[in-house]
Design an enzyme around this catalytic site. Structure first.
Site, mmCIF file in Angstrom:
data_model
loop_
_atom_site.group_PDB
_atom_site.id
_atom_site.type_symbol
_atom_site.label_atom_id
_atom_site.label_comp_id
_atom_site.label_asym_id
_atom_site.label_seq_id
_atom_site.Cartn_x
_atom_site.Cartn_y
_atom_site.Cartn_z
ATOM 1 N N LYS A 35 -7.489 5.909 -4.219
ATOM 2 C CA LYS A 35 -8.413 4.767 -4.148
ATOM 3 C C LYS A 35 -7.744 3.598 -3.419
ATOM 4 O O LYS A 35 -6.535 3.640 -3.180
ATOM 5 C CB LYS A 35 -8.813 4.359 -5.567
ATOM 6 C CG LYS A 35 -7.635 3.878 -6.421
ATOM 7 C CD LYS A 35 -8.002 3.731 -7.883
ATOM 8 C CE LYS A 35 -6.771 3.359 -8.691
ATOM 9 N NZ LYS A 35 -7.038 3.360 -10.146
ATOM 10 N N TYR A 252 5.411 -26.038 3.919
ATOM 11 C CA TYR A 252 4.417 -26.886 3.256
ATOM 12 C C TYR A 252 4.976 -27.485 1.970
ATOM 13 O O TYR A 252 5.612 -26.780 1.179
ATOM 14 C CB TYR A 252 3.166 -26.075 2.912
ATOM 15 C CG TYR A 252 2.303 -25.781 4.105
ATOM 16 C CD1 TYR A 252 1.677 -26.806 4.804
ATOM 17 C CD2 TYR A 252 2.112 -24.474 4.534
ATOM 18 C CE1 TYR A 252 0.879 -26.521 5.910
ATOM 19 C CE2 TYR A 252 1.318 -24.188 5.630
ATOM 20 C CZ TYR A 252 0.707 -25.214 6.315
ATOM 21 O OH TYR A 252 -0.080 -24.937 7.386
HETATM 22 C C1 LIG Z 1 -5.895 4.230 -10.623
HETATM 23 C C2 LIG Z 1 -6.060 5.271 -11.635
HETATM 24 C C3 LIG Z 1 -5.038 6.205 -11.885
HETATM 25 C C4 LIG Z 1 -3.678 6.153 -11.231
HETATM 26 O O1 LIG Z 1 -2.821 5.314 -11.971
HETATM 27 P P1 LIG Z 1 -1.287 5.088 -11.529
HETATM 28 O O2 LIG Z 1 -0.763 4.162 -12.553
HETATM 29 O O3 LIG Z 1 -1.337 4.474 -10.168
HETATM 30 O O4 LIG Z 1 -0.644 6.408 -11.521
HETATM 31 C C5 LIG Z 1 -5.302 7.221 -12.791
HETATM 32 N N1 LIG Z 1 -6.481 7.298 -13.426
HETATM 33 C C6 LIG Z 1 -7.465 6.403 -13.227
HETATM 34 C C7 LIG Z 1 -8.741 6.529 -13.968
HETATM 35 C C8 LIG Z 1 -7.292 5.361 -12.332
HETATM 36 O O5 LIG Z 1 -8.272 4.476 -12.147
#
Ligand SMILES: *Cc1c(COP(=O)(O)O)cnc(C)c1O
Length: 355
Positions: A35, A252
């Protein structure tokens, strides 16, 4: 010359990290979580490097379609299911698997006219209190899904709130097992942290994300100690040098004031590139392969680094903001955030370069 800021993506590191996950969860299938544009690494680059996984976890139908159109025939799971009924047409056309976490999503499935049933992951809320059916809602939800002709297979799923830190996932996992009862069920519970430290949670499908990108989910163990290799190096270069006199301020607000005469490098990378604006003076950075530190506030397009101990450094000297030689976790810690946020924050204007 083009602006020197780039995200170098090491696909062999991704493939290597997948092998580490396989090794740690031998009896499970791997749903590689890709994702957020492959945690900022580029969805298709990542999917190609992780093609040895058994499936991919994505957030949106758009990401899933992108994978299908690129020819990936893997199991693809929509991690939050569909957001509206119209998406079921794409789910059907592209043979996507669905998380179902609300009664509304069950109703959508019950009323859908699909060309073939789809695989469903029923999400159970075991204490994170974000998504999923409460334990007392599970029997009714299950009965509806088992009676629904659009469901091909059912996998039980939960997500842990603290697999990476105390108190750990034990209480949630115990409740999950209770909800599943004695029946032999197919389940999926483990993110990266649980995959690495809690083998009892592995089940049929593990769902690693972060570890595949070569970052450690743990505060007390580095990625290198876990055998992981960083997949992204955010690299840039010095584009200007300033000679400061003691008492001169930088950037800044003039929040950093030179304690002595010193040289400062101006680096092409700012918060509009995804670098955290709250990273304070002292945040680690590598200049010409040597450890150095940030000075003053991060600008939109630039940041400042200390060149005091690097007399050879000048315009064009390479700078690593994180990645090879500087774990993203260290930068995240200094900036009061997590590596997940830094990796996924890479801005569109920072080109990816596969190496
Ligand atoms: C993002 C996600 C993961 C992966 O988690 P990590 O900590 O990056 O390994 C696993 N399961 C679900 C449902 C997620 O949304």
């Amino acid at each position: 010359m083009a602006r020197p800021l780039k995200a170098l993506i090491d696909s062999s590191a991704l493939t290597h990290n997948l092998a580490v996950a396989r090794q740690a969860a031998r009896g499970s299938r791997i749903l590689a979580v890709v994702k957020a544009n492959g945690y900022g690494h580029g969805l298709l680059t990542v999917a190609r490097a992780l093609a040895g996984a058994d499936g991919f976890g994505v957030l949106t139908v758009g990401e899933a379609v992108c994978l299908r159109e690129a020819g990936f025939g893997h199991r693809i799971l929509l991690l939050e299911g569909v957001f509206e009924v119209a998406e079921l047409a794409q789910v059907d056309r592209h043979r996507l698997a669905l998380v179902v976490h609300t009664a509304e999503q069950i109703a959508m499935l019950e009323h859908a006219r699909l060309s073939a049933p789809v695989d469903v992951f029923i999400k159970i809320n075991t204490g994170m209190n974000r998504l999923g059916f409460a334990p007392h809602q599970v029997p009714a939800a299950l009965a509806r899904l088992e009676g629904c002709g659009n469901v091909a297979s059912l996998t039980f799923m939960t997500h842990f709130a603290s697999a990476d830190e105390p108190p750990g996932p034990a209480d949630q996992f115990r409740l999950f097992r209770e909800v599943l009862g004695g029946r032999p069920v197919v389940f999926s519970a483990a993110n990266s942290a649980a995959l690495l430290r809690h083998p009892e949670t592995h089940g049929a499908w593990v769902r690693p994300g972060l570890m595949l990108y070569g970052a450690s989910p743990f505060a007390d163990q580095t990625a290198a100690a876990l055998g992981l290799k960083p997949a992204m190096s955010l690299v840039s270069a010095v584009i200007a040098v300033q000679e400061l006199r003691r008492g001169d301020a930088v950037g800044y607000g003039g929040s950093y004031v030179a304690e002595r005469d010193m040289r400062v490098g101006i680096v092409a990378c700012g918060y509009a590139d995804g670098y955290p604006r709250h990273a304070p003076t002292g945040t680690p950075v590598r200049v010409a392969g040597q450890p150095s530190r940030l000075l003053g506030r991060i600008s939109m397009d630039m940041l400042c680094v200390d060149l005091s101990d690097l007399p050879e450094a000048g315009v064009g000297t390479p700078v690593t903001l994180w990645g090879e030689g500087l774990p993203v976790e260290e930068v995240a810690r200094a900036a009061g955030t997590v590596s997940y946020e830094l990796l996924t924050a890479r801005a569109e204007r920072v080109p990816l370069m596969e190496i």
